[in-house]
Design an enzyme around this catalytic site. Structure first.
Site, PDB file in Angstrom:
ATOM      1  N   ALA A  63      36.166  37.811  46.353  1.00  0.00           N
ATOM      2  CA  ALA A  63      36.705  38.951  46.707  1.00  0.00           C
ATOM      3  C   ALA A  63      36.123  40.134  46.019  1.00  0.00           C
ATOM      4  CB  ALA A  63      38.256  38.748  46.163  1.00  0.00           C
ATOM      5  N   GLY A 104      36.581  34.024  45.583  1.00  0.00           N
ATOM      6  CA  GLY A 104      37.133  33.867  46.797  1.00  0.00           C
ATOM      7  C   GLY A 104      35.787  33.168  47.760  1.00  0.00           C
ATOM      8  N   GLU A 107      36.676  29.634  47.516  1.00  0.00           N
ATOM      9  CA  GLU A 107      37.625  29.301  48.362  1.00  0.00           C
ATOM     10  C   GLU A 107      37.478  29.452  49.529  1.00  0.00           C
ATOM     11  OE1 GLU A 107      39.947  32.542  46.231  1.00  0.00           O
ATOM     12  OE2 GLU A 107      41.421  30.982  45.858  1.00  0.00           O
ATOM     13  N   GLU A 127      38.133  34.050  38.100  1.00  0.00           N
ATOM     14  CA  GLU A 127      39.099  35.068  38.355  1.00  0.00           C
ATOM     15  C   GLU A 127      39.708  35.276  36.800  1.00  0.00           C
ATOM     16  OE1 GLU A 127      38.417  32.723  40.379  1.00  0.00           O
ATOM     17  OE2 GLU A 127      39.125  33.312  42.327  1.00  0.00           O
TER      18      GLU A 127
END
Ligand code: T1G
Length: 703
Positions: A63, A104, A107, A127
C-alpha cells in the site's frame, strides 16, 4: 490503457503490468488502474488467463504509506475491495512476482489464484514495522494458505521470506529459472493452467486454519508473547485478526480485519512509526549533494585497531563482500582480534543465521597486518584506536603519509573534534568521522560527522557505504559528542542528580524503561562500564561542566572499583546477569548529598520523566539551532537507532511535538525556578524552543 499499468493481449493471455515506479505502491490511482485492466481482461472473450506482473521488474512494495491517515487510504477502489474482486474472476490469474511483494503487494499476489517467483524474490508482510497489520486479506488468506503458525511468524516478525522458503511454505507455486525468464515462465504457467482446465483458484490448503491447531494454540501464543510485546498495539491486533481467520468464515474474517486495521492506522504508535519510515529516507537528503555527486569507489577497506570496535567495524564490510585489512601494532593483539571475529560469526552459525560456508567466505575477506605500508591501496581507512586526541592524530599523520591520494580517512571517535584530527593531515577534505556504536557489527546507527573541510563527494560516498553495510547513517556537524552523546549528557546528568536528590537508580531506570526505552541510564552505564564513562569524562572535564557535582556519584563508584556488570557491582549489584538494588549506592548518594548540601526528598516518577526527557529534548533543539543536526527527524533516528528510544514513540523530537512544545518549555521554566541554584544553572531553555513556542509552532524546525 492507464499509464499506471501496461496492458497487452497475446496468445489468449492478458498481461497486466504494474507501472508506478519506483515500487508500485498501491495508491488509489494504481488500484483503479489495476481494477480497470482486470475487468477488461475478464470480459474479453479472447482472454483465457491473466498474468499480473511488475512492469519495472518489481512486483509491489504494498500500500502507499503516504496515504495512511488520509481519506485516500480507503478511497475506492480500496485495496480489500479490489482484491476481493480479483478472487471472484473466473479466469486463472497468475502473479509473476519479480524482486519484491511486500504488504499489500503480497496480499495482491495472494488474491491471485497462482504465484510464480524468481530466484531473488522476497515476499513478506512488514506492516508490523509501521504499527499496522495486513489490512487487505493477508491475515485471512495467508493462514489459509500456509497455516496459522507460519502466517503469524511472518506477520509478527515482519521479515521477508526468500524465494526458496516461500516455495516451501506454499506461498509460491513455482520459481522461474532466472529473473529474465520470469515473465515467459509465467506465461507458460498460465497456458498450462488453461490447457489443464485448472480452476481460477485452487482450494485453500487450510480452509479453516483452526484445523490441526492445538486446541489452546492461540491462547497459549498470546500468553507466551504478551510480555515481550510490552505496550505495542500492532502485535495484539495481528493475533486478533488471525484468531478471526481461525474461527470465522472468510467474509466475516475480512470484515474483522478491516476494523482492526483501521484501529491500528489511527493509533499514535503507527503514526510515529510512519514518521520514522519517512525520516529514514529523508536522512539521506543532504543539501549540496544530489544524484550528480560522483561517488568514490570503495573496493578495499582498512581498519586501524583490532579491538572490540575495530573488529566489529571490519565485520560490516566483510559481511557485504568487501575485503578489509585490520592493522594492529602487536601480533598477538591482531590475532586476538581476528579470533574474536571468527567467534562472533560462529555464534551466528550456531543461531542458524549464517552458514559455515558464508563464515569462511567472510573470514577470507578479513586480512591482518602490522605494517602501515599494506594500507597503501585502501580506498577507505577507518581509525578505531584509543579515544585520545594525541593518539588519533599520530595515526592520521601516518595515514596521510602512506595512503594513496583520494583515499577516504575516517575516524571512529565518539566525541572528539574531527577538524582537529583532519588538521594534522595534508588532506582535510578527505577526512570524515564515522561514529559506529558498540557492538559495531550489530548497532544500526552510524553518525557521519562532516568536518569543516570534508568534501561533498566524501560525505556522499560514506553515506552510501553506510547504507550498503546496513547502517542507518545520520549526518552530524562537529561538536563535543556530536548528536547522540551530546544529548546523552544532560539526560544522564538529570538521572544522576535525581539520585542525589532522593530517587534510586532503579526508580529512575524504571521510569525510562516504562516509556519503553530499551535500558535506563544506570543499567546502560553498568553495561558499558562505570570506568569507561569515568575515563571519557575525566579526559574531557573541561568540556563537561563548570559544576560537575552530579558526577560525584559516578566518580565515587569508580574510586570504589565498582565498574558495573564487569565487576559485579556498579549502580546495581549483580547476581550473574540479574540486577539487584544496592543500598550501598543509596547510602553513598545520601552521604554525597550531605557533602554537596543537596536537600533530599521523595521524587515523583513524573519529575524523573520531565527532567530527563525535557533536557534531552532541549539539547536536541539546541543542536538543530546550531546546525549540528540538519533536521529534527535526524535526531529522532539517532536516538532510536543508537540509544534504544522506542520507534513507536517516534524519537525524542517527535515525542516532544506530541507532548506539546509549550508543555516542554513550561516544564523547563518550572525546574529553573524550583531547583534553586542548580536549576538556574542547568535549566536554560534552548532559544529555538522559546522562539517556536512564541510563534505557536507545533513542529520542531529551524526558525
Ligand atoms: N509506500 C509509499 N512509498 C514507498 C513505499 C510504500 N509502501 N515503499 C517505498 N516507498 C518509497 C520510499 O519512500 C522512497 O521514496 C522510494 O519508494 C524508494 O524506497 C494494506 C497496510 C520496498 C524494500 O512496509 O521496505 O501494504 O525517498 O528508499 O532502499 O496490508 O522501500 O525516493 O521519495 O526504501 O530500495 C507495507 C516499505 C506497506 C514496504 C525498497 N510495505 N518499503 O527499499 O528504496 S503497508 C512496506 C520498503 C501495507 C497492506 C499494508 C522499501 C523497499 P523517495 P527506498 P529501497
Amino acid at each position: 490503457m492507464n499509464a499506471l499499468v501496461t496492458y497487452q493481449v497475446e496468445d489468449n493471455l492478458a498481461l497486466i503490468g504494474l507501472a508506478r515506479p519506483p515500487v508500485n505502491a498501491l495508491g488509489q490511482p494504481l488500484r483503479a488502474a489495476v481494477l480497470e485492466a482486470c475487468e477488461r481482461a475478464a470480459t474479453d472473450m479472447a482472454v483465457k488467463a491473466i498474468v499480473l506482473h511488475g512492469a519495472n521488474g518489481l512486483f509491489s512494495a504494498g500500500a502507499d504509506i503516504s496515504e495512511f491517515g488520509s481519506d485516500a487510504s480507503f478511497a475506492a477502489p480500496d485495496l480489500p475491495a479490489l482484491l476481493l474482486r480479483l478472487t471472484q474472476l473466473d479466469k486463472p490469474l497468475v502473479a509473476a512476482i519479480g524482486k519484491l511483494a511486500l504488504g499489500g503487494g503480497l496480499e495482491l499476489a495472494l488474491a491471485c489464484g497462482y504465484r510464480i517467483g524468481e530466484p531473488g524474490t522476497r515476499v513478506g508482510l512488514p506492516e508490523i514495522n509501521l504499527g499496522l497489520l495486513p489490512g487487505a486479506g493477508g491475515t485471512q488468506r495467508l493462514p489459509r494458505l500456509i497455516g496459522a503458525q507460519a502466517a503469524l511468524d511472518m506477520m509478527l516478525s515482519g521479515a521477508p521470506a526468500g524465494a526458496d522458503s516461500a516455495l516451501t511454505l506454499g506461498i509460491l507455486d513455482r520459481l522461474s529459472a532466472s529473473a529474465d525468464s520470469l515473465l515467459d515462465e509465467a506465461r507458460a504457467f498460465a497456458h498450462e493452467l488453461v490447457a489443464n482446465r485448472a480452476p481460477a483458484r485452487p482450494a485453500a490448503p487450510f480452509p479453516a486454519p483452526a484445523e490441526g491447531l492445538p486446541e489452546d494454540f492461540l491462547a497459549r501464543f498470546r500468553q507466551d508473547n504478551e510480555p515481550r510485546w510490552k505496550s505495542r498495539l500492532a502485535p495484539r491486533l495481528v493475533l486478533s485478526a488471525v484468531e478471526a481467520a481461525c474461527l470465522l468464515p472468510l467474509e466475516e474474517g475480512l470484515a474483522r480485519e478491516v476494523a482492526l486495521f483501521k484501529q491500528a492506522e489511527a493509533s499514535s504508535q503507527s503514526q510515529a512509526l510512519r514518521h520514522v519510515f519517512f525520516a529514514e529516507r529523508e536522512a539521506g537528503r543532504i543539501p549540496g549533494i544530489d544524484g550528480a555527486t560522483l561517488l568514490r569507489p570503495i573496493r578495499k577497506v582498512a581498519v586501524i585497531g583490532a579491538g572490540t570496535m575495530g573488529g566489529g567495524i571490519a565485520m560490516n564490510f566483510a559481511n557485504v563482500g568487501i575485503p578489509v585489512t585490520l592493522l594492529e601494532r602487536q601480533g598477538e593483539v591482531l590475532d586476538r582480534g581476528l579470533t574474536q571475529i571468527r567467534k562472533n560469526y560462529e555464534i551466528s552459525v550456531k543461531r542458524g543465521k549464517l552458514t559455515e560456508a558464508k563464515l569462511e567466505q567472510r573470514m577470507a575477506l578479513l586480512g591482518g597486518t602490522l605494517d602501515y605500508a599494506d594500507l597503501a591501496d585502501a580506498d577507505l581507512v577507518i581509525e578505531a584506536v584509543f579515544e585520545k586526541m594525541e593518539i588519533k592524530q599520530d595515526v592520521f599523520r601516518t595515514l596521510d603519509r602512506v595512503c594513496k591520494p583520494g583515499a577516504i580517512l575516517a575516524t571512529n571517535t565518539s566525541s572528539l573534534d574531527v577538524d582537529q584530527i583532519a588538521a594534522v593531515t595534508s588532506r582535510p577534505q578527505d577526512v570524515i568521522g564515522l561514529h559506529f556504536f558498540s557492538p559495531a557489527n550489530v548497532m544500526r546507527l552510524l553518525e557521519v560527522v562532516r568536518g569543516r573541510k570534508t568534501t561533498p563527494d566524501v560525505l556522499a560516498t560514506t553515506l552510501k557505504m553506510g547504507r550498503i553495510i546496513g547502517k542507518m547513517p545520520v549526518v552530524s556537524g562537529v561538536c563535543f559528542g556530536f548528536i547522540g552523546n551530546r544529548m546523552l549528557e544532560p539526560y544522564s546528568r538529570e538521572a544522576h542528580r535525581l539520585v542525589l536528590e532522593g530517587a534510586t537508580p532503579a526508580q529512575v531506570d524504571g521510569v525510562l524503561t516504562g516509556l519503553d526505552l530499551n535500558m535506563g541510564v544506570f543499567s546502560m552505564l553498568d553495561l558499558a562500564g562505570v570506568d569507561v564513562n569515568f575515563l571519557v569524562r575525566d579526559s574531557n572535564r573541561a568540556a563537561f561542566a563548570h559544576d560537575d557535582s552530579y558526577c560525584r556519584l559516578g566518580d565515587e563508584l569508580y574510586a570504589l572499583g565498582r565498574y558495573g556488570q564487569k565487576t559485579g557491582r556498579g549502580f546495581y549489584a549483580y547476581e550473574g546477569r540479574n540486577r539487584q538494588d544496592d543500598y550501598e549506592v543509596v547510602a553513598l548518594a545520601e552521604r554525597l548529598a550531605g557533602e554537596l548540601h543537596i536537600a533530599r526528598r521523595p521524587i515523583s516518577d513524573q519529575e524523573i520523566h520531565d527532567r530527563c526527557l525535557f533536557m534531552l529534548i532541549n539539547e536536541g533543539i539546541q543542536l538543530l539551532d546550531e546546525g549540528i543536526a540538519l533536521r529534527a527527524s535526524d535526531i529522532d533516528l539517532v536516538w532510536i537507532n543508537g540509544y534504544g528510544f522506542p520507534a513507536h514513540l517516534g524519537g525524542p523530537m517527535y515525542y516532544a511535538e506530541q507532548l506539546g512544545l509549550d508543555k516542554v518549555l513550561a516544564g523547563i521554566s518550572h525546574f529553573r525556578q524550583a531547583l534553586g541554584e542548580y536549576g538556574e544553572m542547568w535549566f536554560q531553555p534552548a532559544p529555538l524552543l522559546e522562539r517556536l513556542v512564541a510563534a505557536g509552532k507545533q513542529r520542531i524546525e529551524p526558525l
